[in-house]
Design a protein around this motif. Structure first.
Motif, PDB file in Angstrom:
ATOM      1  N   VAL A   1      37.647  31.963  65.861  1.00  0.00           N
ATOM      2  CA  VAL A   1      36.692  31.846  64.924  1.00  0.00           C
ATOM      3  C   VAL A   1      36.926  31.746  63.446  1.00  0.00           C
ATOM      4  O   VAL A   1      38.013  32.734  63.240  1.00  0.00           O
ATOM      5  CB  VAL A   1      35.972  33.289  65.082  1.00  0.00           C
ATOM      6  N   VAL A   2      37.131  31.222  62.998  1.00  0.00           N
ATOM      7  CA  VAL A   2      37.310  31.018  61.294  1.00  0.00           C
ATOM      8  C   VAL A   2      36.618  30.996  60.666  1.00  0.00           C
ATOM      9  O   VAL A   2      35.145  30.443  60.141  1.00  0.00           O
ATOM     10  CB  VAL A   2      37.354  28.906  61.403  1.00  0.00           C
ATOM     11  N   GLY A   3      37.300  31.595  59.591  1.00  0.00           N
ATOM     12  CA  GLY A   3      36.136  32.299  58.484  1.00  0.00           C
ATOM     13  C   GLY A   3      36.357  30.500  57.311  1.00  0.00           C
ATOM     14  O   GLY A   3      38.113  31.041  56.669  1.00  0.00           O
ATOM     15  N   ALA A   4      35.350  30.035  56.595  1.00  0.00           N
ATOM     16  CA  ALA A   4      35.922  29.314  55.429  1.00  0.00           C
ATOM     17  C   ALA A   4      35.231  29.309  54.027  1.00  0.00           C
ATOM     18  O   ALA A   4      34.098  29.795  54.414  1.00  0.00           O
ATOM     19  CB  ALA A   4      34.781  28.003  55.816  1.00  0.00           C
ATOM     20  N   ILE A   5      36.202  29.668  53.461  1.00  0.00           N
ATOM     21  CA  ILE A   5      35.916  30.552  51.830  1.00  0.00           C
ATOM     22  C   ILE A   5      36.055  29.884  50.695  1.00  0.00           C
ATOM     23  O   ILE A   5      36.661  28.328  50.927  1.00  0.00           O
ATOM     24  CB  ILE A   5      36.240  31.589  51.290  1.00  0.00           C
ATOM     25  N   ASP A   6      34.562  28.913  50.213  1.00  0.00           N
ATOM     26  CA  ASP A   6      35.217  27.710  49.258  1.00  0.00           C
ATOM     27  C   ASP A   6      35.162  29.104  47.496  1.00  0.00           C
ATOM     28  O   ASP A   6      34.456  30.063  47.294  1.00  0.00           O
ATOM     29  CB  ASP A   6      33.437  27.270  48.695  1.00  0.00           C
ATOM     30  N   GLY A   7      36.319  28.632  46.832  1.00  0.00           N
ATOM     31  CA  GLY A   7      36.781  29.779  45.604  1.00  0.00           C
ATOM     32  C   GLY A   7      36.714  28.398  44.428  1.00  0.00           C
ATOM     33  O   GLY A   7      36.895  27.446  44.764  1.00  0.00           O
ATOM     34  N   LEU A   8      36.307  29.141  43.503  1.00  0.00           N
ATOM     35  CA  LEU A   8      35.746  28.771  42.121  1.00  0.00           C
ATOM     36  C   LEU A   8      36.715  29.284  40.878  1.00  0.00           C
ATOM     37  O   LEU A   8      36.629  30.403  41.058  1.00  0.00           O
ATOM     38  CB  LEU A   8      34.549  28.697  42.190  1.00  0.00           C
ATOM     39  N   ARG A   9      37.138  28.462  40.558  1.00  0.00           N
ATOM     40  CA  ARG A   9      38.185  29.540  38.982  1.00  0.00           C
ATOM     41  C   ARG A   9      36.901  29.728  37.752  1.00  0.00           C
ATOM     42  O   ARG A   9      36.450  27.919  37.476  1.00  0.00           O
ATOM     43  CB  ARG A   9      39.858  28.688  38.538  1.00  0.00           C
ATOM     44  N   THR A  10      36.652  30.375  37.676  1.00  0.00           N
ATOM     45  CA  THR A  10      36.043  30.870  36.338  1.00  0.00           C
ATOM     46  C   THR A  10      36.358  31.797  35.254  1.00  0.00           C
ATOM     47  O   THR A  10      37.842  31.588  35.867  1.00  0.00           O
ATOM     48  CB  THR A  10      34.945  31.391  37.261  1.00  0.00           C
ATOM     49  N   THR A  11      35.654  31.681  34.513  1.00  0.00           N
ATOM     50  CA  THR A  11      36.832  32.261  33.751  1.00  0.00           C
ATOM     51  C   THR A  11      36.787  34.039  33.793  1.00  0.00           C
ATOM     52  O   THR A  11      37.583  34.624  33.208  1.00  0.00           O
ATOM     53  CB  THR A  11      35.764  32.684  31.828  1.00  0.00           C
ATOM     54  N   SER A  12      36.148  34.326  34.339  1.00  0.00           N
ATOM     55  CA  SER A  12      36.482  35.634  35.262  1.00  0.00           C
ATOM     56  C   SER A  12      36.891  35.964  36.164  1.00  0.00           C
ATOM     57  O   SER A  12      36.416  36.868  37.612  1.00  0.00           O
ATOM     58  CB  SER A  12      35.736  36.716  34.992  1.00  0.00           C
ATOM     59  N   GLY A  13      37.766  34.951  36.509  1.00  0.00           N
ATOM     60  CA  GLY A  13      38.521  35.182  37.586  1.00  0.00           C
ATOM     61  C   GLY A  13      38.829  34.242  38.865  1.00  0.00           C
ATOM     62  O   GLY A  13      37.261  33.527  38.670  1.00  0.00           O
ATOM     63  N   TYR A  14      38.713  34.430  39.670  1.00  0.00           N
ATOM     64  CA  TYR A  14      38.189  33.392  41.480  1.00  0.00           C
ATOM     65  C   TYR A  14      37.336  33.775  42.075  1.00  0.00           C
ATOM     66  O   TYR A  14      36.652  35.763  41.748  1.00  0.00           O
ATOM     67  CB  TYR A  14      39.741  33.299  42.325  1.00  0.00           C
ATOM     68  N   LYS A  15      35.946  33.605  41.929  1.00  0.00           N
ATOM     69  CA  LYS A  15      34.914  33.698  42.439  1.00  0.00           C
ATOM     70  C   LYS A  15      34.314  32.423  43.914  1.00  0.00           C
ATOM     71  O   LYS A  15      34.848  31.912  44.268  1.00  0.00           O
ATOM     72  CB  LYS A  15      33.736  33.110  41.654  1.00  0.00           C
TER      73      LYS A  15
ATOM     74  N   GLY B   1      36.153  39.629  62.670  1.00  0.00           N
ATOM     75  CA  GLY B   1      36.441  39.068  63.977  1.00  0.00           C
ATOM     76  C   GLY B   1      37.117  37.782  63.790  1.00  0.00           C
ATOM     77  O   GLY B   1      37.436  36.808  64.254  1.00  0.00           O
ATOM     78  N   CYS B   2      37.279  37.310  62.456  1.00  0.00           N
ATOM     79  CA  CYS B   2      37.959  36.036  61.877  1.00  0.00           C
ATOM     80  C   CYS B   2      39.055  35.725  62.557  1.00  0.00           C
ATOM     81  O   CYS B   2      39.831  36.940  62.098  1.00  0.00           O
ATOM     82  CB  CYS B   2      37.245  35.147  60.404  1.00  0.00           C
ATOM     83  N   GLY B   3      39.560  35.093  63.112  1.00  0.00           N
ATOM     84  CA  GLY B   3      41.330  35.422  63.293  1.00  0.00           C
ATOM     85  C   GLY B   3      42.135  33.830  62.326  1.00  0.00           C
ATOM     86  O   GLY B   3      43.019  33.960  62.912  1.00  0.00           O
ATOM     87  N   GLU B   4      41.034  33.680  61.728  1.00  0.00           N
ATOM     88  CA  GLU B   4      42.101  32.640  60.805  1.00  0.00           C
ATOM     89  C   GLU B   4      41.010  32.311  59.445  1.00  0.00           C
ATOM     90  O   GLU B   4      39.791  32.437  59.292  1.00  0.00           O
ATOM     91  CB  GLU B   4      42.014  31.120  61.769  1.00  0.00           C
ATOM     92  N   ILE B   5      41.724  32.139  58.097  1.00  0.00           N
ATOM     93  CA  ILE B   5      41.055  32.103  57.509  1.00  0.00           C
ATOM     94  C   ILE B   5      41.472  30.445  56.620  1.00  0.00           C
ATOM     95  O   ILE B   5      42.594  29.684  56.415  1.00  0.00           O
ATOM     96  CB  ILE B   5      41.021  32.884  56.106  1.00  0.00           C
ATOM     97  N   PHE B   6      39.965  29.678  56.217  1.00  0.00           N
ATOM     98  CA  PHE B   6      39.774  28.706  55.369  1.00  0.00           C
ATOM     99  C   PHE B   6      40.133  28.413  54.110  1.00  0.00           C
ATOM    100  O   PHE B   6      38.119  28.556  53.969  1.00  0.00           O
ATOM    101  CB  PHE B   6      39.365  27.816  56.019  1.00  0.00           C
ATOM    102  N   ILE B   7      40.409  28.235  53.546  1.00  0.00           N
ATOM    103  CA  ILE B   7      40.555  28.721  51.913  1.00  0.00           C
ATOM    104  C   ILE B   7      40.413  27.025  51.213  1.00  0.00           C
ATOM    105  O   ILE B   7      41.166  26.467  51.487  1.00  0.00           O
ATOM    106  CB  ILE B   7      41.296  29.990  50.964  1.00  0.00           C
ATOM    107  N   GLN B   8      39.054  26.797  50.429  1.00  0.00           N
ATOM    108  CA  GLN B   8      38.555  25.732  49.575  1.00  0.00           C
ATOM    109  C   GLN B   8      38.448  25.692  48.675  1.00  0.00           C
ATOM    110  O   GLN B   8      38.100  26.572  47.896  1.00  0.00           O
ATOM    111  CB  GLN B   8      37.652  25.072  50.690  1.00  0.00           C
ATOM    112  N   SER B   9      39.427  25.120  47.456  1.00  0.00           N
ATOM    113  CA  SER B   9      39.113  25.508  46.173  1.00  0.00           C
ATOM    114  C   SER B   9      38.156  24.322  46.158  1.00  0.00           C
ATOM    115  O   SER B   9      38.093  23.278  45.930  1.00  0.00           O
ATOM    116  CB  SER B   9      40.398  24.843  45.332  1.00  0.00           C
ATOM    117  N   VAL B  10      37.057  24.757  45.069  1.00  0.00           N
ATOM    118  CA  VAL B  10      35.591  24.087  44.730  1.00  0.00           C
ATOM    119  C   VAL B  10      36.370  22.933  43.635  1.00  0.00           C
ATOM    120  O   VAL B  10      35.925  21.786  43.487  1.00  0.00           O
ATOM    121  CB  VAL B  10      34.432  24.347  44.382  1.00  0.00           C
ATOM    122  N   ASP B  11      37.291  23.008  42.409  1.00  0.00           N
ATOM    123  CA  ASP B  11      37.590  22.998  41.323  1.00  0.00           C
ATOM    124  C   ASP B  11      38.293  21.640  41.720  1.00  0.00           C
ATOM    125  O   ASP B  11      38.689  20.895  40.970  1.00  0.00           O
ATOM    126  CB  ASP B  11      37.326  23.929  39.648  1.00  0.00           C
ATOM    127  N   ARG B  12      39.332  22.161  42.446  1.00  0.00           N
ATOM    128  CA  ARG B  12      40.948  20.952  42.588  1.00  0.00           C
ATOM    129  C   ARG B  12      39.786  19.567  43.987  1.00  0.00           C
ATOM    130  O   ARG B  12      40.621  19.128  43.795  1.00  0.00           O
ATOM    131  CB  ARG B  12      41.737  21.987  43.537  1.00  0.00           C
TER     132      ARG B  12
END
Lengths: 192, 289
Positions: B125-139, B164-175
């Protein structure tokens, strides 16, 4: 799994949970997907533990357990409570307890060091790369350890007891090295 | 010693692989099974297949596509998109996926993550997160709604691991698709927040960016999509550059580029005339397994 064996040119690969089919096999591969308890429960519910015992222990048909399939060979596992395994290779399956810098699960490509080359590692280099993905590891007596790898401690990567083989890594996901290991296992059918 | 992984991400939209730019613009690349075959031959360590149209079209994962793709895939395959039930996850694994990915939408049904982890194991189970840099930090960014949420990516990662996630996939939206390099602060923040392995994605424009992310953060794996599609042997060239920089990666491919000259940005340069002259007489037998 089946895709990988078929790629080697074997056309009589059968994915089955039928006792009659298993009884006729020349070699058995026990892949493991999922949690230990679920796998062990499924084996018992379908009475596959009995038929495998008959075929593998009494008749000596070679068997290769992969990942959880290898862990099932142990006496018991501590994954999600204590659950009994097949008990064919004395040992226990326990969760990694590692320093903070080592992430658990142990995921990725690691170098495997075979203790002896015969059978499984016969056509591989001295430290081939294989793909691992597990949070629990097999602890057993040194005479049954066929290979190990380093991840904070010396992790048992492969085990063997007579005609019973087990690998903690995933040969079906380890590109050419995995195909070579399958070829070695299937070539050994009849000689072990 | 465990090696750092170089992962190829295939973004699939309506059955074809696309190049994604900033989660808005999509350019067609080709059929997924062809892309997988090439990436596999170039020695990539893992493949991520994200179906971005499944959730939007209110359908489950495309099992037939996963089955076609898995047939040619000899490396681990992570599949994401449209997984809403335990049955979906199970069927994906039977079709040849090794891991399944869930994004922030899965938190609306948190039991699902735990259930899948209990049945298929945490490593699946992998948790995928789409992160975005905003003026008030990452969201965290919600791609289905096309909106930025108020959640912090590290908090979401921790919540996913608890479930229960065994791995995290972090993706940068603005990049994404920008070729500017990975978002190092975002990646390091998530990496420090959890104990499980972390895969980063978004922004790789060349081999040099892989070196940068592995030297600048403790991330376990780095992924790219676009650069791997457009350059022959790009995976192997990236690995050769990493090995030169002292980063431990697997480079088992026969053409490993260790002897080649690499340019400033990690791009392959022409060999010397003498080396080319000598190569004329090298015969390489096809390896029989």
């Amino acid at each position: 799994m089946r895709n990988a064996i078929s790629a080697l040119g074997y056309c009589k690969v059968v994915l089955s949970c039928e006792p009659q089919v298993i009884a006729q096999a020349n070699a058995i591969i026990l892949p493991g997907v999922g949690a230990f308890a679920e796998c062990a429960h499924n084996l018992r519910e379908r009475h596959l533990d009995e038929i495998l015992g008959e075929v593998v222990l009494k008749r000596g048909t070679p068997m290769l357990g992969i990942c959880v399939g290898m862990q099932l060979l142990a006496d018991f596992s501590e994954e999600g409570g204590r659950h009994a395994g097949l008990g064919w290779i004395p040992g226990a399956v326990r969760r990694f307890e590692l320093p903070k810098e080592y992430a658990v699960p142990h995921v990725g490509w690691n170098e495997v060091r075979p203790m002896r080359r015969e059978h499984l590692f016969s056509n591989l280099s001295e430290s081939p790369n294989f793909y691992f993905d597990h949070s629990y590891h097999f602890q057993c007596a040194p005479e049954h350890v066929l290979a190990h790898c380093e991840y904070g401690l010396s992790v048992v990567a492969a085990v063997q007891r007579n005609n019973i083989f087990g690998v903690q890594f995933h040969p079906e996901k380890s590109q050419n090295n995995g195909l070579k290991l399958f070829r070695a296992f299937l070539n050994a059918v009849g000689s072990c | 010693m465990l090696k750092k992984r170089i992962i190829a991400t295939l973004v699939v939209r309506q059955g074809i692989v696309v190049q994604s730019i900033g989660f808005r613009t999509y350019l067609p690349v080709g059929r997924p099974e062809i892309a997988i075959e090439f990436l596999n031959d170039w020695g990539v360590d893992e493949i991520v297949l994200l179906d971005i149209s499944a959730t939007v079209e209110f359908r489950g994962p495309d099992m037939a596509m996963v089955e076609r793709v898995a047939k040619r895939c000899r490396v681990p395959l992570l599949v994401g998109g449209g997984i809403r039930t335990l049955a979906h996850a199970r069927e994906l694994v039977h079709s040849g996926a090794d891991k399944v990915a869930f994004n922030q939408a899965s938190l609306q049904t948190p039991d699902l993550l735990t259930q899948v982890a209990n049945v298929l194991g945490n490593q699946c189970v992998v948790g995928a997160i789409d992160g975005l840099r905003t003026t008030s930090g990452y969201k965290v960014y919600d791609y289905v709604l096309g909106q930025t949420t108020s959640q912090d990516p590290t908090d979401l990662a921790q919540a996913m691991v608890r479930l229960g996630c065994g791995e995290i996939f972090i993706q940068s939206v603005d990049r994404d698709g920008s070729h500017q390099g990975f978002d190092l602060p975002l990646i390091q923040a998530v990496r420090e927040g959890v104990d499980v392995p972390v895969i980063c994605c978004g922004g790789a424009g060349g081999a040099a960016h892989f070196v940068e992310v592995f030297e600048g953060t403790d991330v376990h794996a780095a992924s790219a999509a676009n650069i791997f599609h457009y350059t022959e042997h790009s995976v192997t060239v990236a690995k050769a550059a990493l090995l030169r920089a002292g980063v431990f990666v697997r480079n088992d491919a026969r053409a490993n580029y260790l002897e080649n000259l690499l340019g400033k940005n990690g791009r392959l340069e022409k060999k010397t005339d003498q080396a080319l002259e000598e190569m004329l007489f090298v015969r390489i037998e096809k390896e029989v397994i």
